[in-house]
Design an enzyme around this catalytic site. Structure first.
Site, PDB file in Angstrom:
ATOM      1  N   ARG A 193      32.083  78.221  52.430  1.00 20.92           N
ATOM      2  CA  ARG A 193      31.729  77.200  53.424  1.00 20.92           C
ATOM      3  C   ARG A 193      32.976  76.530  54.006  1.00 20.92           C
ATOM      4  NH1 ARG A 193      28.150  74.033  49.666  1.00 20.92           N
ATOM      5  NH2 ARG A 193      27.611  72.589  51.330  1.00 20.92           N
TER       6      ARG A 193
ATOM      7  N   ARG B 235      27.971  73.794  65.061  1.00 23.53           N
ATOM      8  CA  ARG B 235      28.922  74.286  64.057  1.00 23.53           C
ATOM      9  C   ARG B 235      29.749  75.441  64.587  1.00 23.53           C
ATOM     10  NH1 ARG B 235      25.997  72.459  59.204  1.00 23.53           N
ATOM     11  NH2 ARG B 235      27.139  72.929  57.314  1.00 23.53           N
TER      12      ARG B 235
ATOM     13  N   ARG C 142      21.992  71.655  44.332  1.00 20.12           N
ATOM     14  CA  ARG C 142      21.772  72.370  45.590  1.00 20.12           C
ATOM     15  C   ARG C 142      22.238  73.809  45.453  1.00 20.12           C
ATOM     16  NH1 ARG C 142      23.641  69.840  51.349  1.00 20.12           N
ATOM     17  NH2 ARG C 142      24.447  71.936  51.691  1.00 20.12           N
TER      18      ARG C 142
ATOM     19  N   LYS D 169      28.901  63.504  55.486  1.00 27.18           N
ATOM     20  CA  LYS D 169      28.083  63.358  56.702  1.00 27.18           C
ATOM     21  C   LYS D 169      26.670  62.858  56.376  1.00 27.18           C
ATOM     22  CE  LYS D 169      28.459  67.633  58.278  1.00 27.18           C
ATOM     23  NZ  LYS D 169      29.295  68.305  57.256  1.00 27.18           N
TER      24      LYS D 169
HETATM   25  P1  AMP Z   1      24.529  71.457  55.621  1.00 34.42           P
HETATM   26  O1  AMP Z   1      23.442  70.743  54.879  1.00 34.42           O
HETATM   27  O2  AMP Z   1      24.784  70.861  56.968  1.00 34.42           O
HETATM   28  O3  AMP Z   1      25.785  71.629  54.809  1.00 34.42           O
HETATM   29  O4  AMP Z   1      23.980  72.938  55.912  1.00 34.42           O
HETATM   30  C1  AMP Z   1      23.629  73.825  54.875  1.00 34.42           C
HETATM   31  C2  AMP Z   1      23.592  75.252  55.383  1.00 34.42           C
HETATM   32  O5  AMP Z   1      22.614  75.387  56.428  1.00 34.42           O
HETATM   33  C3  AMP Z   1      24.872  75.767  56.009  1.00 34.42           C
HETATM   34  O6  AMP Z   1      25.801  76.221  55.048  1.00 34.42           O
HETATM   35  C4  AMP Z   1      24.355  76.902  56.883  1.00 34.42           C
HETATM   36  O7  AMP Z   1      24.016  78.039  56.117  1.00 34.42           O
HETATM   37  C5  AMP Z   1      23.055  76.300  57.412  1.00 34.42           C
HETATM   38  N1  AMP Z   1      23.289  75.542  58.678  1.00 34.42           N
HETATM   39  C6  AMP Z   1      23.088  74.209  58.869  1.00 34.42           C
HETATM   40  N2  AMP Z   1      23.385  73.866  60.122  1.00 34.42           N
HETATM   41  C7  AMP Z   1      23.801  74.994  60.757  1.00 34.42           C
HETATM   42  C8  AMP Z   1      24.270  75.291  62.063  1.00 34.42           C
HETATM   43  N3  AMP Z   1      24.399  74.332  63.003  1.00 34.42           N
HETATM   44  N4  AMP Z   1      24.601  76.577  62.335  1.00 34.42           N
HETATM   45  C9  AMP Z   1      24.486  77.556  61.424  1.00 34.42           C
HETATM   46  N5  AMP Z   1      24.070  77.338  60.168  1.00 34.42           N
HETATM   47  C10 AMP Z   1      23.716  76.071  59.822  1.00 34.42           C
END
Ligand code: AMP
Length: 194
Positions: free
Chosen positions: A144, A88, A133, A13
């Site tokens: 996840r 999400r 990360r 993404k």
């Molecule tokens: P990402 O970079 O999109 O993979 O997001 C990293 C982390 O941020 C996720 O594993 C969640 O802990 C948190 N996070 C990001 N977006 C959301 C969301 N829409 N709802 C809840 N947690 C989020």
């Protein structure tokens, strides 16, 4: 145009969002990025979410909805946005629909990147080695993926059932090929809206 770039962790993404925003001139709104910045800065919000993110769990819906509400009210979001990592959960999707509805808007397109689970794990482990990360380790990756299957995947049906166009793109290919497939899907949708 309000587009949601949807898909599992490691689905590409973030990488694809960079290409899409460049071509369509839409702001890239990544909730993960926004939260990581807050955590790096050590703000109150950042300190609250950092341990949750490190475990690979989702931060509370009301918290992330407030973050998005503020972001969507910024002037550059008036023409549309590319949402990456939000919504999400079905509850977040409901909140987004209500939020957009207040200004007569709605989600126009959900672009879903489809990638087999073993490829996701390999990619995430690769990213762990390259970028370091905090949430890219095997335990967190498994969490996840479980969270994605359980809480996030149902968001697709939420949109399908409410008549929003959902385009699935096979994301198991080179970055360039996936970008090409995404442009094709977006052009199809833009063409049918014209
Ligand atoms: P990402 O970079 O999109 O993979 O997001 C990293 C982390 O941020 C996720 O594993 C969640 O802990 C948190 N996070 C990001 N977006 C959301 C969301 N829409 N709802 C809840 N947690 C989020």
């Amino acid at each position: 145009m309000i587009t949601i770039l949807f898909g599992p962790p490691g689905g590409g993404k973030g990488t694809q969002a960079a290409h899409i925003t460049e071509r369509f001139g839409l702001p890239h709104v990544s909730t993960g990025e926004m939260l990581r910045k807050e955590a790096d800065k050590g703000t109150e919000l950042g300190n609250e979410v950092a341990p949750i993110m490190a475990e690979g769990r989702l931060v509370p819906d009301d918290l992330i909805v407030r973050v998005i509400e503020v972001r969507l009210a910024e002037p550059d979001a008036a023409r549309g946005v590319l949402l990456d990592g939000f919504p999400r959960t079905v509850s977040q999707a409901d909140s987004l629909d209500r939020m957009l509805g207040k200004s007569g808007r709605r989600v126009d397109l959900v672009l879903c990147l489809d990638v087999p689970e073993q490829v996701l794990v390999d990619r995430l482990l690769g990213r762990a080695r390259e970028e370091g990360r905090a949430d890219d380790n095997l335990d967190t990756i498994q969490t996840r993926l479980t969270v994605y299957r359980r809480d996030t995947a149902p968001v697709l049906d939420h949109y399908r059932n409410s008549g929003v166009r959902v385009e699935t793109v096979d994301g198991d290919a080179s970055v360039e090929e996936v970008t090409r497939r995404i442009y094709k899907a977006m052009d199809r949708v833009a063409g049918s809206r014209a």
